[in-house]
Design a protein around this motif. Structure first.
Motif, PDB file in Angstrom:
ATOM      1  N   TYR A  83      35.529  60.015  99.073  1.00 44.58           N
ATOM      2  CA  TYR A  83      34.453  59.513  99.054  1.00 44.58           C
ATOM      3  C   TYR A  83      34.307  58.770 100.376  1.00 44.58           C
ATOM      4  CZ  TYR A  83      30.947  60.724  94.685  1.00 44.58           C
ATOM      5  OH  TYR A  83      30.535  61.136  94.007  1.00 44.58           O
ATOM      6  N   PHE A  84      35.532  58.852 100.648  1.00 51.37           N
ATOM      7  CA  PHE A  84      35.920  57.266 101.855  1.00 51.37           C
ATOM      8  C   PHE A  84      36.607  58.466 102.303  1.00 51.37           C
ATOM      9  CE2 PHE A  84      35.352  54.825  97.891  1.00 51.37           C
ATOM     10  CZ  PHE A  84      34.612  53.404  99.023  1.00 51.37           C
ATOM     11  N   ASN A  85      36.353  59.613 102.586  1.00 53.45           N
ATOM     12  CA  ASN A  85      37.105  60.377 103.580  1.00 53.45           C
ATOM     13  C   ASN A  85      36.334  61.514 104.370  1.00 53.45           C
ATOM     14  OD1 ASN A  85      39.789  59.365 103.355  1.00 53.45           O
ATOM     15  ND2 ASN A  85      40.015  60.891 101.945  1.00 53.45           N
ATOM     16  N   VAL A  86      35.124  61.205 103.900  1.00 54.14           N
ATOM     17  CA  VAL A  86      33.243  62.012 104.447  1.00 54.14           C
ATOM     18  C   VAL A  86      33.236  61.865 105.771  1.00 54.14           C
ATOM     19  CG1 VAL A  86      30.907  62.227 104.133  1.00 54.14           C
ATOM     20  CG2 VAL A  86      32.143  62.023 102.006  1.00 54.14           C
ATOM     21  N   GLN A  87      33.105  63.229 106.683  1.00 57.71           N
ATOM     22  CA  GLN A  87      33.409  63.322 107.730  1.00 57.71           C
ATOM     23  C   GLN A  87      31.628  62.194 108.110  1.00 57.71           C
ATOM     24  OE1 GLN A  87      32.870  66.834 109.637  1.00 57.71           O
ATOM     25  NE2 GLN A  87      32.803  66.111 112.073  1.00 57.71           N
ATOM     26  N   GLY A  88      31.277  61.732 108.728  1.00 57.61           N
ATOM     27  CA  GLY A  88      30.073  61.186 109.491  1.00 57.61           C
ATOM     28  C   GLY A  88      29.799  59.191 107.974  1.00 57.61           C
ATOM     29  N   LEU A  89      30.893  59.058 108.016  1.00 56.41           N
ATOM     30  CA  LEU A  89      30.598  58.100 107.424  1.00 56.41           C
ATOM     31  C   LEU A  89      31.171  56.621 108.082  1.00 56.41           C
ATOM     32  CD1 LEU A  89      30.624  55.711 104.652  1.00 56.41           C
ATOM     33  CD2 LEU A  89      33.356  56.009 104.409  1.00 56.41           C
ATOM     34  N   ASP A  90      30.514  55.685 108.532  1.00 53.90           N
ATOM     35  CA  ASP A  90      30.276  54.979 109.325  1.00 53.90           C
ATOM     36  C   ASP A  90      31.260  53.651 109.452  1.00 53.90           C
ATOM     37  OD1 ASP A  90      28.731  53.356 111.811  1.00 53.90           O
ATOM     38  OD2 ASP A  90      29.207  51.610 110.388  1.00 53.90           O
ATOM     39  N   ALA A  91      32.453  53.659 110.285  1.00 53.57           N
ATOM     40  CA  ALA A  91      33.235  53.012 110.226  1.00 53.57           C
ATOM     41  C   ALA A  91      32.637  50.855 109.419  1.00 53.57           C
ATOM     42  CB  ALA A  91      34.038  52.406 111.950  1.00 53.57           C
ATOM     43  N   ASP A  92      32.122  50.808 110.495  1.00 54.30           N
ATOM     44  CA  ASP A  92      31.544  49.468 109.966  1.00 54.30           C
ATOM     45  C   ASP A  92      30.976  49.366 108.536  1.00 54.30           C
ATOM     46  OD1 ASP A  92      31.899  48.204 111.791  1.00 54.30           O
ATOM     47  OD2 ASP A  92      29.690  48.595 112.997  1.00 54.30           O
ATOM     48  N   VAL A  93      30.113  50.458 107.665  1.00 52.19           N
ATOM     49  CA  VAL A  93      29.966  50.612 106.272  1.00 52.19           C
ATOM     50  C   VAL A  93      30.685  50.602 105.792  1.00 52.19           C
ATOM     51  CG1 VAL A  93      28.741  52.342 104.788  1.00 52.19           C
ATOM     52  CG2 VAL A  93      27.873  51.673 106.742  1.00 52.19           C
ATOM     53  N   LYS A  94      31.878  51.473 105.858  1.00 54.07           N
ATOM     54  CA  LYS A  94      33.670  51.169 105.082  1.00 54.07           C
ATOM     55  C   LYS A  94      33.951  50.122 105.443  1.00 54.07           C
ATOM     56  CE  LYS A  94      38.143  54.329 104.633  1.00 54.07           C
ATOM     57  NZ  LYS A  94      38.474  55.509 105.598  1.00 54.07           N
ATOM     58  N   ALA A  95      34.071  49.704 106.190  1.00 53.63           N
ATOM     59  CA  ALA A  95      34.476  48.372 106.209  1.00 53.63           C
ATOM     60  C   ALA A  95      34.218  47.123 105.147  1.00 53.63           C
ATOM     61  CB  ALA A  95      34.792  47.285 107.284  1.00 53.63           C
ATOM     62  N   ARG A  96      32.890  47.351 104.929  1.00 56.36           N
ATOM     63  CA  ARG A  96      31.988  46.160 104.468  1.00 56.36           C
ATOM     64  C   ARG A  96      32.260  46.328 102.969  1.00 56.36           C
ATOM     65  NH1 ARG A  96      31.980  44.977 108.866  1.00 56.36           N
ATOM     66  NH2 ARG A  96      33.211  44.471 108.492  1.00 56.36           N
ATOM     67  N   VAL A  97      31.784  47.793 102.725  1.00 56.07           N
ATOM     68  CA  VAL A  97      32.151  48.541 100.998  1.00 56.07           C
ATOM     69  C   VAL A  97      33.425  47.813 100.643  1.00 56.07           C
ATOM     70  CG1 VAL A  97      32.365  50.601  99.596  1.00 56.07           C
ATOM     71  CG2 VAL A  97      30.565  50.048 101.383  1.00 56.07           C
ATOM     72  N   GLU A  98      34.910  48.022 102.041  1.00 57.71           N
ATOM     73  CA  GLU A  98      36.103  47.855 100.805  1.00 57.71           C
ATOM     74  C   GLU A  98      36.152  46.299 100.954  1.00 57.71           C
ATOM     75  OE1 GLU A  98      38.276  49.883 103.708  1.00 57.71           O
ATOM     76  OE2 GLU A  98      38.534  52.090 103.268  1.00 57.71           O
ATOM     77  N   GLU A  99      35.725  45.812 101.792  1.00 54.62           N
ATOM     78  CA  GLU A  99      35.623  44.374 101.445  1.00 54.62           C
ATOM     79  C   GLU A  99      34.983  43.831 100.035  1.00 54.62           C
ATOM     80  OE1 GLU A  99      33.583  42.766 105.118  1.00 54.62           O
ATOM     81  OE2 GLU A  99      35.225  43.897 106.292  1.00 54.62           O
ATOM     82  N   SER A 100      34.014  44.435  99.983  1.00 57.52           N
ATOM     83  CA  SER A 100      33.142  44.104  98.285  1.00 57.52           C
ATOM     84  C   SER A 100      33.874  44.419  97.540  1.00 57.52           C
ATOM     85  CB  SER A 100      31.938  44.866  98.743  1.00 57.52           C
ATOM     86  OG  SER A 100      31.575  46.318  98.147  1.00 57.52           O
ATOM     87  N   LEU A 101      34.787  45.343  97.166  1.00 56.74           N
ATOM     88  CA  LEU A 101      35.765  46.018  96.185  1.00 56.74           C
ATOM     89  C   LEU A 101      36.913  45.101  96.621  1.00 56.74           C
ATOM     90  CD1 LEU A 101      35.928  49.887  97.000  1.00 56.74           C
ATOM     91  CD2 LEU A 101      34.195  48.897  95.102  1.00 56.74           C
ATOM     92  N   LYS A 102      37.529  44.824  97.488  1.00 51.57           N
ATOM     93  CA  LYS A 102      38.271  43.557  97.239  1.00 51.57           C
ATOM     94  C   LYS A 102      37.981  42.215  96.493  1.00 51.57           C
ATOM     95  CE  LYS A 102      42.406  41.759 100.507  1.00 51.57           C
ATOM     96  NZ  LYS A 102      41.902  40.903 100.012  1.00 51.57           N
ATOM     97  N   LYS A 103      36.614  42.077  96.890  1.00 55.52           N
ATOM     98  CA  LYS A 103      36.384  41.053  96.342  1.00 55.52           C
ATOM     99  C   LYS A 103      35.755  41.112  94.641  1.00 55.52           C
ATOM    100  CE  LYS A 103      33.948  36.172  96.389  1.00 55.52           C
ATOM    101  NZ  LYS A 103      35.025  35.609  96.460  1.00 55.52           N
ATOM    102  N   LEU A 104      35.644  42.133  94.564  1.00 53.73           N
ATOM    103  CA  LEU A 104      35.711  42.513  92.967  1.00 53.73           C
ATOM    104  C   LEU A 104      36.995  42.158  92.710  1.00 53.73           C
ATOM    105  CD1 LEU A 104      32.965  44.911  92.840  1.00 53.73           C
ATOM    106  CD2 LEU A 104      32.819  42.864  91.760  1.00 53.73           C
ATOM    107  N   GLU A 105      37.970  42.720  93.465  1.00 55.96           N
ATOM    108  CA  GLU A 105      39.367  43.093  92.751  1.00 55.96           C
ATOM    109  C   GLU A 105      40.209  41.630  92.774  1.00 55.96           C
ATOM    110  OE1 GLU A 105      43.239  46.046  93.486  1.00 55.96           O
ATOM    111  OE2 GLU A 105      42.373  44.512  95.003  1.00 55.96           O
ATOM    112  N   GLU A 106      39.211  40.630  93.328  1.00 53.82           N
ATOM    113  CA  GLU A 106      39.763  39.070  93.541  1.00 53.82           C
ATOM    114  C   GLU A 106      39.717  38.438  91.832  1.00 53.82           C
ATOM    115  OE1 GLU A 106      38.739  37.248  97.003  1.00 53.82           O
ATOM    116  OE2 GLU A 106      39.575  38.169  97.844  1.00 53.82           O
ATOM    117  N   MET A 107      38.145  38.727  92.187  1.00 54.81           N
ATOM    118  CA  MET A 107      37.304  38.539  90.426  1.00 54.81           C
ATOM    119  C   MET A 107      38.166  38.632  89.464  1.00 54.81           C
ATOM    120  SD  MET A 107      33.353  39.095  92.122  1.00 54.81           S
ATOM    121  CE  MET A 107      32.740  38.216  90.134  1.00 54.81           C
ATOM    122  N   GLY A 108      39.521  39.999  89.203  1.00 56.75           N
ATOM    123  CA  GLY A 108      39.660  40.395  88.411  1.00 56.75           C
ATOM    124  C   GLY A 108      39.533  41.756  87.712  1.00 56.75           C
ATOM    125  N   ALA A 109      38.287  42.721  88.631  1.00 51.60           N
ATOM    126  CA  ALA A 109      38.772  44.095  88.469  1.00 51.60           C
ATOM    127  C   ALA A 109      39.907  44.562  88.536  1.00 51.60           C
ATOM    128  CB  ALA A 109      37.393  44.634  89.571  1.00 51.60           C
TER     129      ALA A 109
END
Length: 492
Positions: free
Chosen positions: A268-294
């Motif tokens: 999913y994160f290597n799909v051609q056409g995935l916008d760099a800003d979209v990828k960055a924001r999604v990865e930041e949200s996952l990092k936040k969930l990881e900080e919360m213990g996920a």
């Protein structure tokens, strides 16, 4: 009273119960905002002011008499794909521009029973076929974050009314991403439930094996309130599942993020056409969930490349079957002065349906025709099962799966994307409908043009409570869901 539109569903419910304001005052507040702001957003097809005020007065009487439910007196907007008794129901099409439904869809009837006040019916892609809500008959709905951009689709009107604070929440439908993608484009929370969780009775069909209604609102908590009304078995819908319904509001803190295993599909994160800003924001949200213990777990979803071709064989095939009833004979649009029955059929359908609907009917009819049925439709159904099995295997090792909701932020109105480009934009959402799984969009930030970005969480069957709970806890730790477009801050 000028800031009622800034209150959450819980705050609105408490305010009505404590007589801080009445349902009539709340309804009038929204109707004034619609009259002032919707000329710019163009989200409503039909505003039912007179009926709304009558429902508000009835709600106030019920509250006074002590007969109210949690949501009695709260306004709602319905996607114009849900039949509403005595009110025009168009499915966003010229074909049904004169159709007044003689009955209510189950979702609408449940809303009425709960005391909800219907503000009106909102715009959408014609027959839910599209991703932009640039409607050829009713005009283009605008994205409240930037009026030069689309709100997404097909539930674009539902997303726009909530993002512009022209309704506190709205119903939507999702056949291939039509709740999650517009929620992503408009910075909202939107839930696509498990297939069979919400009744399809009275919801005008696009692809019957994938259509599913769901809530759209600012937060997971707001969505949970509406899901408590929408969900449940319905004897009128043969695909509705007889399964106990959770109290989604009570369960908002029921899933611990700590220890939650979130699958990250590397495809999913290597799909051609995935916008760099979209990828960055999604990865930041996952990092936040990881900080919360996920716990983030890399997984494989090997059928990713099959999503788009499989969906765009099965869905048009079902559409061609479902839409054959619109023939100019029984109800809906009829051409003028037909010379014979064949002329009536041909001109009524070619004049009543827009280009995209005609395209999908033709594709679907071809796929179902003699000599091609086995080569296309049957093969697509076999691949559909492989896609489902791909997800079920992943859920053996993870609790939820994370992905962007869309590869880009909202398109510009008039971008004139080719059908192929438009269909590829659904890469992250289609598989959920093919497999019948639940999924939710949560706002997680903005791109460089200040357009919203969405994170999608996909759950196993019947895990709506879990998805709402995870997003709710994420929203307790972040404030993306509280951000408002400038147009939403305008007072009526």
């Amino acid at each position: 009273m000028s800031d009622l539109h800034r209150l959450s569903i819980r705050e609105l419910s408490e305010g009505l119960a404590q007589a801080k304001f009445s349902s009539r005052e709340l309804t009038e507040h929204y109707l004034k905002r619609i009259a002032k702001i919707d000329t710019q957003v163009q989200s409503y097809i039909t505003v039912t002011a007179e009926q709304a005020l009558a429902q508000a007065d009835a709600a106030d009487a019920a509250i006074k008499a002590g007969h109210a439910t949690t949501l009695t007196g709260l306004p709602i907007a319905h996607k114009d794909i849900f039949c509403t008794q005595g009110i025009k129901t168009t499915a966003g099409s010229k074909m049904l521009d004169n159709f007044i439904s003689p009955y209510d869809a189950t979702v609408v009837a449940k809303g009425k029973a709960a005391g909800l006040v219907t503000l009106g019916k909102v715009n959408m892609d014609e027959f839910a076929m599209g991703s932009t809500s640039e409607n050829p008959h009713f005009g283009s709905t605008k994205n409240p974050w930037n009026l030069e951009h689309v709100p997404g689709g097909s539930s674009g009107g539902s997303a726009a009314v909530v993002a512009a604070d022209l309704a506190p929440f709205a119903t939507g439908t999702d056949t291939g991403g039509s709740i999650r993608q517009p929620a992503s484009f408009c910075g909202l929370t939107g839930l696509k439930p498990t297939y069979g969780r919400v009744s399809r009775f009275g919801m005008i069909a696009y692809a019957s094996s994938m259509d599913q209604g769901g809530p759209m609102a600012r937060s997971a908590e707001d969505c949970a309130y509406l899901m408590n009304v929408m969900a449940g078995h319905d004897a009128k819908d043969s695909t509705s599942v007889q399964k106990e319904v959770d109290d989604y509001v009570s369960n908002l803190n029921g899933t611990s993020v700590k220890g939650l295993r979130i699958g990250i599909p590397k495809q999913y994160f290597n799909v051609q056409g995935l916008d760099a800003d979209v990828k960055a924001r999604v990865e930041e949200s996952l990092k936040k969930l990881e900080e919360m213990g996920a716990i983030l777990v890399e997984i494989d979803l090997n059928m990713t490349e099959a999503y788009v071709p499989t969906y765009y064989l099965i869905a048009p095939a079902e559409a061609s079957s479902n839409l054959q009833r619109f023939d100019g004979v029984r109800y809906g649009y009829r051409c003028e002065n037909p010379v014979d029955l064949m002329d009536l059929y041909k001109r009524s359908r070619s004049e009543g349906f827009g280009t995209e609907v005609q395209r999908r009917i033709l594709i679907g009819t071809y796929a179902l025709s003699a000599g091609y049925y086995d080569a296309y439709y049957v093969k697509a159904q076999k691949v559909r099962r492989l896609i489902q099995q791909d997800f079920l295997k992943a859920f053996e090792s993870v609790d939820v799966i994370a992905a962007p909701s869309a590869p880009t932020t909202a398109y510009k109105i008039g971008a004139n994307l080719s059908p192929t480009e438009m269909y590829l934009g659904d890469i992250y959402t289609l598989a959920v409908n093919l497999a019948g799984l639940p999924a939710i969009n949560a706002p997680v930030g903005f791109d460089k043009n200040n357009l919203p970005v969405g994170l999608q969480l996909i759950g196993n069957y019947w895990s709506e409570s879990q998805l709402l709970s995870v997003v709710h806890q994420y929203q307790q730790a972040t404030d993306w869901h509280t951000k408002r477009a400038a147009i939403a801050e305008e007072n009526a």
